[in-house]
Design a protein around this motif. Structure first.
Motif, PDB file in Angstrom:
ATOM      1  N   LEU A  86       0.849  -1.187   0.000  1.00 27.10           N
ATOM      2  CA  LEU A  86       0.000   0.000   0.000  1.00 27.10           C
ATOM      3  C   LEU A  86       0.887   1.240   0.000  1.00 27.10           C
ATOM      4  CD1 LEU A  86      -2.405  -1.121   2.876  1.00 27.10           C
ATOM      5  CD2 LEU A  86      -2.887  -1.234   0.423  1.00 27.10           C
ATOM      6  N   LEU A  87       0.656   2.121  -0.942  1.00 27.32           N
ATOM      7  CA  LEU A  87       1.369   3.392  -0.956  1.00 27.32           C
ATOM      8  C   LEU A  87       0.397   4.452  -0.460  1.00 27.32           C
ATOM      9  CD1 LEU A  87       3.892   5.020  -1.550  1.00 27.32           C
ATOM     10  CD2 LEU A  87       3.093   5.264  -3.907  1.00 27.32           C
ATOM     11  N   VAL A  88       0.714   5.061   0.668  1.00 24.86           N
ATOM     12  CA  VAL A  88      -0.169   6.022   1.332  1.00 24.86           C
ATOM     13  C   VAL A  88       0.341   7.434   1.064  1.00 24.86           C
ATOM     14  CG1 VAL A  88      -1.177   6.740   3.536  1.00 24.86           C
ATOM     15  CG2 VAL A  88      -0.711   4.312   3.102  1.00 24.86           C
ATOM     16  N   GLU A  89      -0.547   8.259   0.523  1.00 21.30           N
ATOM     17  CA  GLU A  89      -0.253   9.663   0.238  1.00 21.30           C
ATOM     18  C   GLU A  89       1.001   9.845  -0.620  1.00 21.30           C
ATOM     19  OE1 GLU A  89      -2.256  12.221   0.831  1.00 21.30           O
ATOM     20  OE2 GLU A  89      -3.716  10.971   1.872  1.00 21.30           O
ATOM     21  N   GLY A  90       1.348   8.819  -1.382  1.00 21.98           N
ATOM     22  CA  GLY A  90       2.482   8.911  -2.286  1.00 21.98           C
ATOM     23  C   GLY A  90       3.837   8.921  -1.616  1.00 21.98           C
ATOM     24  N   CYS A  91       3.874   8.689  -0.286  1.00 19.88           N
ATOM     25  CA  CYS A  91       5.158   8.811   0.405  1.00 19.88           C
ATOM     26  C   CYS A  91       5.433   7.754   1.468  1.00 19.88           C
ATOM     27  CB  CYS A  91       5.300  10.204   1.018  1.00 19.88           C
ATOM     28  SG  CYS A  91       4.088  10.581   2.308  1.00 19.88           S
ATOM     29  N   VAL A  92       4.432   6.978   1.865  1.00 17.22           N
ATOM     30  CA  VAL A  92       4.642   5.962   2.897  1.00 17.22           C
ATOM     31  C   VAL A  92       4.273   4.589   2.335  1.00 17.22           C
ATOM     32  CG1 VAL A  92       3.989   5.125   5.200  1.00 17.22           C
ATOM     33  CG2 VAL A  92       4.224   7.582   4.789  1.00 17.22           C
ATOM     34  N   ASP A  93       5.252   3.694   2.361  1.00 11.73           N
ATOM     35  CA  ASP A  93       5.078   2.310   1.926  1.00 11.73           C
ATOM     36  C   ASP A  93       4.605   1.508   3.136  1.00 11.73           C
ATOM     37  OD1 ASP A  93       5.345  -0.330   1.062  1.00 11.73           O
ATOM     38  OD2 ASP A  93       7.537  -0.253   0.968  1.00 11.73           O
ATOM     39  N   VAL A  94       3.355   1.071   3.122  1.00  8.44           N
ATOM     40  CA  VAL A  94       2.817   0.246   4.206  1.00  8.44           C
ATOM     41  C   VAL A  94       2.842  -1.208   3.746  1.00  8.44           C
ATOM     42  CG1 VAL A  94       0.790  -0.309   5.600  1.00  8.44           C
ATOM     43  CG2 VAL A  94       1.381   2.087   5.148  1.00  8.44           C
ATOM     44  N   GLY A 121      13.350   7.757  -0.878  1.00 10.41           N
ATOM     45  CA  GLY A 121      12.585   8.824  -0.244  1.00 10.41           C
ATOM     46  C   GLY A 121      11.261   8.414   0.375  1.00 10.41           C
ATOM     47  N   PHE A 122      10.961   7.134   0.386  1.00 10.76           N
ATOM     48  CA  PHE A 122       9.715   6.649   0.991  1.00 10.76           C
ATOM     49  C   PHE A 122       9.953   6.310   2.462  1.00 10.76           C
ATOM     50  CE2 PHE A 122       9.437   5.462  -3.483  1.00 10.76           C
ATOM     51  CZ  PHE A 122       8.194   5.968  -3.822  1.00 10.76           C
ATOM     52  N   ALA A 123       8.984   6.606   3.305  1.00  9.91           N
ATOM     53  CA  ALA A 123       8.987   6.064   4.661  1.00  9.91           C
ATOM     54  C   ALA A 123       8.386   4.661   4.545  1.00  9.91           C
ATOM     55  CB  ALA A 123       8.129   6.925   5.581  1.00  9.91           C
ATOM     56  N   VAL A 124       8.818   3.748   5.389  1.00  7.53           N
ATOM     57  CA  VAL A 124       8.330   2.368   5.331  1.00  7.53           C
ATOM     58  C   VAL A 124       7.781   1.971   6.696  1.00  7.53           C
ATOM     59  CG1 VAL A 124       8.921  -0.046   4.877  1.00  7.53           C
ATOM     60  CG2 VAL A 124      10.047   1.772   3.572  1.00  7.53           C
ATOM     61  N   ALA A 125       6.607   1.355   6.687  1.00 11.58           N
ATOM     62  CA  ALA A 125       6.001   0.834   7.919  1.00 11.58           C
ATOM     63  C   ALA A 125       5.537  -0.588   7.661  1.00 11.58           C
ATOM     64  CB  ALA A 125       4.831   1.705   8.347  1.00 11.58           C
ATOM     65  N   ARG A 126       5.853  -1.478   8.572  1.00 13.88           N
ATOM     66  CA  ARG A 126       5.428  -2.881   8.462  1.00 13.88           C
ATOM     67  C   ARG A 126       4.482  -3.201   9.616  1.00 13.88           C
ATOM     68  NH1 ARG A 126       7.496  -6.233   5.016  1.00 13.88           N
ATOM     69  NH2 ARG A 126       9.084  -5.325   3.661  1.00 13.88           N
ATOM     70  N   PHE A 127       3.384  -3.864   9.277  1.00 14.27           N
ATOM     71  CA  PHE A 127       2.395  -4.250  10.283  1.00 14.27           C
ATOM     72  C   PHE A 127       2.028  -5.712  10.090  1.00 14.27           C
ATOM     73  CE2 PHE A 127       1.780   0.278   9.539  1.00 14.27           C
ATOM     74  CZ  PHE A 127       1.896   0.765  10.829  1.00 14.27           C
ATOM     75  N   THR A 149       5.228  13.446   9.083  1.00 12.12           N
ATOM     76  CA  THR A 149       6.671  13.682   9.128  1.00 12.12           C
ATOM     77  C   THR A 149       7.260  13.706   7.720  1.00 12.12           C
ATOM     78  OG1 THR A 149       6.838  12.644  11.289  1.00 12.12           O
ATOM     79  CG2 THR A 149       8.867  12.788  10.004  1.00 12.12           C
ATOM     80  N   ARG A 150       6.861  12.737   6.903  1.00  8.57           N
ATOM     81  CA  ARG A 150       7.417  12.648   5.541  1.00  8.57           C
ATOM     82  C   ARG A 150       7.019  13.871   4.719  1.00  8.57           C
ATOM     83  NH1 ARG A 150      10.070  13.378   2.595  1.00  8.57           N
ATOM     84  NH2 ARG A 150      10.826  12.312   0.778  1.00  8.57           N
ATOM     85  N   LEU A 151       5.770  14.304   4.816  1.00  5.69           N
ATOM     86  CA  LEU A 151       5.328  15.485   4.059  1.00  5.69           C
ATOM     87  C   LEU A 151       6.045  16.745   4.537  1.00  5.69           C
ATOM     88  CD1 LEU A 151       1.496  14.817   3.698  1.00  5.69           C
ATOM     89  CD2 LEU A 151       3.276  14.565   1.952  1.00  5.69           C
ATOM     90  N   ALA A 152       6.323  16.830   5.835  1.00  4.94           N
ATOM     91  CA  ALA A 152       7.018  18.003   6.379  1.00  4.94           C
ATOM     92  C   ALA A 152       8.450  18.096   5.854  1.00  4.94           C
ATOM     93  CB  ALA A 152       7.024  17.946   7.904  1.00  4.94           C
ATOM     94  N   LEU A 153       9.048  16.960   5.516  1.00  2.76           N
ATOM     95  CA  LEU A 153      10.415  16.953   4.997  1.00  2.76           C
ATOM     96  C   LEU A 153      10.501  17.483   3.568  1.00  2.76           C
ATOM     97  CD1 LEU A 153      11.668  13.515   6.346  1.00  2.76           C
ATOM     98  CD2 LEU A 153      12.363  15.791   7.127  1.00  2.76           C
ATOM     99  N   GLY A 154       9.380  17.391   2.835  1.00  2.00           N
ATOM    100  CA  GLY A 154       9.367  17.854   1.445  1.00  2.00           C
ATOM    101  C   GLY A 154      10.166  16.928   0.546  1.00  2.00           C
ATOM    102  N   GLY A 155      10.343  17.356  -0.713  1.00  2.00           N
ATOM    103  CA  GLY A 155      11.103  16.557  -1.672  1.00  2.00           C
ATOM    104  C   GLY A 155      10.582  15.148  -1.825  1.00  2.00           C
ATOM    105  N   LEU A 156       9.282  15.006  -1.975  1.00  2.00           N
ATOM    106  CA  LEU A 156       8.670  13.681  -2.052  1.00  2.00           C
ATOM    107  C   LEU A 156       9.111  12.923  -3.302  1.00  2.00           C
ATOM    108  CD1 LEU A 156       5.046  14.538  -0.934  1.00  2.00           C
ATOM    109  CD2 LEU A 156       6.876  13.545   0.409  1.00  2.00           C
ATOM    110  N   PRO A 157       9.110  11.590  -3.210  1.00  2.00           N
ATOM    111  CA  PRO A 157       9.437  10.787  -4.380  1.00  2.00           C
ATOM    112  C   PRO A 157       8.448  11.067  -5.516  1.00  2.00           C
ATOM    113  CG  PRO A 157       9.228   9.416  -2.411  1.00  2.00           C
ATOM    114  CD  PRO A 157       8.768  10.783  -2.056  1.00  2.00           C
ATOM    115  N   ARG A 158       8.952  11.147  -6.722  1.00  2.00           N
ATOM    116  CA  ARG A 158       8.090  11.334  -7.900  1.00  2.00           C
ATOM    117  C   ARG A 158       7.933   9.986  -8.571  1.00  2.00           C
ATOM    118  NH1 ARG A 158       7.876  16.167 -10.955  1.00  2.00           N
ATOM    119  NH2 ARG A 158       8.601  14.875 -12.678  1.00  2.00           N
ATOM    120  N   LEU A 159       6.728   9.408  -8.472  1.00  2.00           N
ATOM    121  CA  LEU A 159       6.498   8.064  -8.982  1.00  2.00           C
ATOM    122  C   LEU A 159       6.821   7.951 -10.463  1.00  2.00           C
ATOM    123  CD1 LEU A 159       3.254   6.995  -7.113  1.00  2.00           C
ATOM    124  CD2 LEU A 159       5.625   6.463  -6.580  1.00  2.00           C
TER     125      LEU A 159
END
Length: 162
Positions: A86-94, A121-127, A149-159
């Motif tokens: 799951l890619l959440v908000e284009g920046c977090v890999d769940v 540039g993706f944050a990763v979370a495993r559940f 946190t990831r959005l606050a850092l800026g420079g998001l990955p461009r898919l």
């Protein structure tokens, strides 16, 4: 299947329908057999179906995250990483991990994938099962914090570049 849509709790019915759709049951076929107002709840469950999910855990996590207001894309393929659950908000890999992820060889593969995703540039979370099924609100809170946190850092990955 039709009876289950009308009788099971929403998430249980959704998991059942997504599993059946992966086995070839057509959502249009089901929808045609659910006319009228008395079947409105069952049709709403069909509207939640996303054929991109590959497991019960993905279906549940995706549904909880979308209900929390997040944009969630299932099974996004990223060069060098592979398919993100799951890619959440284009920046977090769940990543939703079932028992198969407990094997040492699989765990090493997961570590490599996580490291590559983070280097892009993706944050990763495993559940795992317990958190997704028994404590979904905790999972959603953790993902929300990562997104913030990831959005606050800026420079998001461009898919489109990956």
């Amino acid at each position: 299947m039709l009876h289950a849509l009308g009788c099971l709790p929403e998430l249980e019915a959704l998991v059942l329908v997504e599993s059946a759709s992966r086995q070839g049951i057509s959502l249009d076929f089901l929808r045609e057999r659910l006319p009228g107002r008395r079947n409105a709840a069952a049709r709403r469950i069909l509207d939640l179906v996303d054929v991109g999910s590959e497991s019960l855990l993905e279906t549940l996590a995706r549904t909880h995250l979308r209900r929390a207001g997040f944009h969630v894309e299932p099974q996004v393929d990223i060069r060098g990483v592979g398919s993100m659950d799951l890619l959440v908000e284009g920046c977090v890999d769940v990543e939703t991990d079932g028992k198969e992820h407990e094997a040492p060889r699989r765990r090493l593969k997961d570590y490599r994938r996580d490291n590559t995703a983070q280097s892009l540039g993706f944050a990763v979370a495993r559940f795992g099962y317990a958190e997704i099924v028994r404590r979904p609100e905790s999972m959603v809170r953790q993902v929300a914090a990562l997104v913030e946190t990831r959005l606050a850092l800026g420079g998001l990955p461009r898919l489109e570049d990956l």
